[in-house]
Scaffold this motif. Structure first.
Motif: not given
Length: 149
Positions: A57-60, A65-69
């Motif tokens: 799903g796009p939310t997950t 992605v935000l966490h990795r960045f």
């Protein structure tokens, strides 16, 4: 997870986080993202993220992605009151370039189409025929008009 790490590393290098490593990190990021190697490296990682977006799903995927960045705290803290920097923290001035690279990655994942399949040509008898996929997704033989018989 590994395709995401590779894409985030490329984004971090482009944002300027890996300058201490000299030109080696920049060279790796450029080779990863430019032809001809991007066909075998970056494009496959983008396809893997697209598949992950479908399955998770796009939310997950956006959360990962935000966490990795490292942008979660920057985006969720409305006033963003910075604490004293600790070893390993992202410098405050690097959040905007990282956010830009993160948005570019998300746009790439959302809009990039897979590469065309490789066509295989066979010579059957005296007629040249090519394997192709039809509009219905099925594979078949098509006459290329290269022979006669």
């Amino acid at each position: 997870e590994h395709p995401l790490r590779a894409l985030v590393f490329q984004g971090q290098v482009m944002a300027g986080l890996w300058r201490r490593n000299g030109t080696s990190a920049a060279s790796q990021a450029l080779n990863y993202a430019n032809t001809p190697l991007c066909l075998q490296l970056r494009d496959l990682d983008v396809n893997a993220l697209q598949l992950g977006a479908l399955l998770l799903g796009p939310t997950t995927l956006l959360s990962m992605v935000l966490h990795r960045f490292g942008l979660e705290s920057w985006l969720t803290n409305v006033g963003f009151t910075p604490h004293p920097p600790e070893p390993g923290d992202i410098p405050l001035e690097m959040y905007a370039p990282l956010a830009e690279e993160c948005l570019l990655l998300m746009l790439l994942v959302a809009t990039e189409l897979p590469n065309e399949p490789i066509l295989r040509t066979t010579n059957v008898g005296s007629t040249d025929q090519t394997w192709h996929t039809g509009g219905d997704g099925g594979a078949g033989l098509g006459d290329t008009g290269g022979g006669g018989g």
